[in-house]
Design an enzyme around this catalytic site. Sequence first.
Site, short mmCIF file in Angstrom:
data_model
loop_
_atom_site.label_atom_id
_atom_site.label_comp_id
_atom_site.label_asym_id
_atom_site.label_seq_id
_atom_site.Cartn_x
_atom_site.Cartn_y
_atom_site.Cartn_z
N HIS A 102 -18.66 -48.29 -47.11
CA HIS A 102 -18.89 -49.60 -46.43
C HIS A 102 -19.09 -50.52 -47.44
O HIS A 102 -19.95 -50.61 -48.28
CB HIS A 102 -19.57 -49.43 -45.22
CG HIS A 102 -19.19 -48.45 -43.99
ND1 HIS A 102 -20.18 -47.86 -43.49
CD2 HIS A 102 -18.16 -48.60 -43.31
CE1 HIS A 102 -19.47 -47.01 -42.36
NE2 HIS A 102 -18.28 -47.45 -42.41
N GLU A 154 -22.44 -52.53 -47.88
CA GLU A 154 -23.81 -51.77 -48.32
C GLU A 154 -23.95 -51.67 -49.71
O GLU A 154 -23.89 -50.36 -50.25
CB GLU A 154 -23.63 -50.26 -47.45
CG GLU A 154 -23.41 -50.65 -45.99
CD GLU A 154 -23.11 -49.47 -45.35
OE1 GLU A 154 -22.64 -49.59 -44.01
OE2 GLU A 154 -22.99 -48.19 -45.65
N ARG A 212 -17.01 -54.76 -44.04
CA ARG A 212 -17.33 -53.22 -43.81
C ARG A 212 -16.00 -52.38 -44.43
O ARG A 212 -16.14 -51.40 -44.97
CB ARG A 212 -17.55 -53.09 -42.62
CG ARG A 212 -18.01 -51.60 -42.40
CD ARG A 212 -18.47 -51.61 -40.52
NE ARG A 212 -18.38 -50.33 -40.11
CZ ARG A 212 -19.27 -49.40 -40.11
NH1 ARG A 212 -20.45 -49.73 -40.33
NH2 ARG A 212 -19.31 -48.02 -39.31
N HIS A 255 -25.08 -44.49 -47.59
CA HIS A 255 -24.90 -45.66 -46.92
C HIS A 255 -26.28 -46.64 -46.87
O HIS A 255 -27.11 -46.09 -47.37
CB HIS A 255 -24.46 -45.45 -45.21
CG HIS A 255 -23.02 -44.63 -45.22
ND1 HIS A 255 -22.12 -45.50 -44.72
CD2 HIS A 255 -22.67 -43.49 -45.71
CE1 HIS A 255 -20.97 -44.67 -44.81
NE2 HIS A 255 -21.26 -43.42 -45.05
N GLU A 276 -28.91 -43.31 -45.19
CA GLU A 276 -28.90 -44.83 -44.78
C GLU A 276 -30.18 -45.23 -45.53
O GLU A 276 -31.31 -44.86 -45.04
CB GLU A 276 -29.22 -45.01 -43.40
CG GLU A 276 -28.03 -44.73 -42.23
CD GLU A 276 -27.01 -45.73 -42.14
OE1 GLU A 276 -26.13 -46.29 -43.20
OE2 GLU A 276 -27.12 -46.71 -41.16
N1 LIG Z 1 -20.24 -39.11 -38.93
C1 LIG Z 1 -21.10 -40.27 -39.16
N2 LIG Z 1 -22.28 -40.10 -39.85
C2 LIG Z 1 -22.94 -41.28 -39.84
C3 LIG Z 1 -22.56 -42.53 -39.37
C4 LIG Z 1 -23.53 -43.74 -39.69
C5 LIG Z 1 -22.76 -44.71 -40.48
C6 LIG Z 1 -23.76 -45.87 -40.87
SE1 LIG Z 1 -23.29 -47.34 -41.76
C7 LIG Z 1 -21.66 -45.27 -40.11
O1 LIG Z 1 -21.68 -45.97 -38.95
O2 LIG Z 1 -20.37 -45.08 -40.41
C8 LIG Z 1 -21.40 -42.61 -38.65
C9 LIG Z 1 -20.60 -41.23 -38.53
CL1 LIG Z 1 -19.21 -41.39 -37.49
ZN LIG Z 2 -22.04 -47.41 -43.73
ZN LIG Z 3 -25.19 -48.17 -42.35
#
Ligand SMILES: Nc1ncc(C[C@H](C[SeH])C(=O)O)cc1Cl
Ligand SMILES: [Zn+2]
Ligand SMILES: [Zn+2]
Length: 303
Positions: free
Chosen positions: A63, A66, A121, A191, A265
């Site tokens: 992303h 980040e 993002r 992330h 995170e």
């Molecule tokens: N499999 C996953 N693992 C972690 C996340 C959280 C991150 C945090 Se920025 C997101 O929203 O893409 C989201 C998904 Cl779909």
């Molecule tokens: Zn992220």
């Molecule tokens: Zn995040």
Amino acid sequence: AHSYTKYNNWNDSWIASISSSNPNLISKQVIGNTYEGRPMTLLKLGKKSSSSKPAIFMDCGIHAREWISPAFCQWFVKEALSTYGSDAQMTSLLNQMDVYVLPVFNIDGYDYTHKGSRMWRKTRSRKSGSSCIGADPNRNFNAGWCTLGASSNPCSDTFCGYSPESEIEVKNVANFIRRNKAIIKAYITIHSYSQLLLFPYSYTYDLAQHHSELMQVAQGASAALRSLYGTRYTSGPGATTIYPAAGGSDDWAYDLGVKYSYTFELRDTGRYGFLLPESQIKPTCEETMLAVKYIAAYVRKNI
Ligand SMILES: Nc1ncc(C[C@H](C[SeH])C(=O)O)cc1Cl
Ligand SMILES: [Zn+2]
Ligand SMILES: [Zn+2]
Ligand SMILES: [Zn+2]
Ligand SMILES: [Zn+2]
Ligand SMILES: [Zn+2]
């Protein structure tokens, strides 16, 4: 010039210099280009060996906004090279395993946050028929694709893409991991923000087959992280710990057979959010090193 305590925009000068700094410990390979044609350079850390060693794959910058994420990957590479030979954990890790590091996954988006909108993002792909740009790479993996926690609206920040792996950056990484799945024992994706250590699944509330082991390792890693500055992380499956969502890289890697699959995170919990001050790069990276080294050591002992 390059600083490990500043948010550097992507430029391959660091990549070129770091990857030629120590031929016995680091090399690079381009796994494909981004939509806008930037080379996706994968760094390979580990004591040079004629045969392929079991490996860990870590990516940063899925992303764009980040920024602490790519800062950590750069920090990890610097620390690995500078502490090999003196730090026992790092020396054993690089002697027995290889660590593949993709410093910036979504280079086009990351560059755009420096030159365009800071809060971007997604990728920067374009498709005729829509005036909106990009898809969320972490909704574009083939893992319950677009079933929940994602949008099929190209203008949404969680747009899942037109099909699984429609984003060339996702395709490039998925291809590399597929090609190397026999040796890749762990997948770590970095992330921000919220201070969480997530593992599968996010695309379902069902517990992963290896839930208890993944939780145990996550709790050990969070404790290691907290030991430095007291920073508190929450560990758990994505669906219940952050939100249910499909198409994420960790779920995809896990279902491919990469058992130890984690999403970090990083700092903070919302005071600065994505705009984490550069003064926090060093402490954030040093504490995260402890967590990543904990996971790596566990994987190494359980190969
Ligand atoms: N499999 C996953 N693992 C972690 C996340 C959280 C991150 C945090 Se920025 C997101 O929203 O893409 C989201 C998904 Cl779909
Ligand atoms: Zn992220
Ligand atoms: Zn995040
Ligand atoms: Zn630089
Ligand atoms: Zn910049
Ligand atoms: Zn250090």
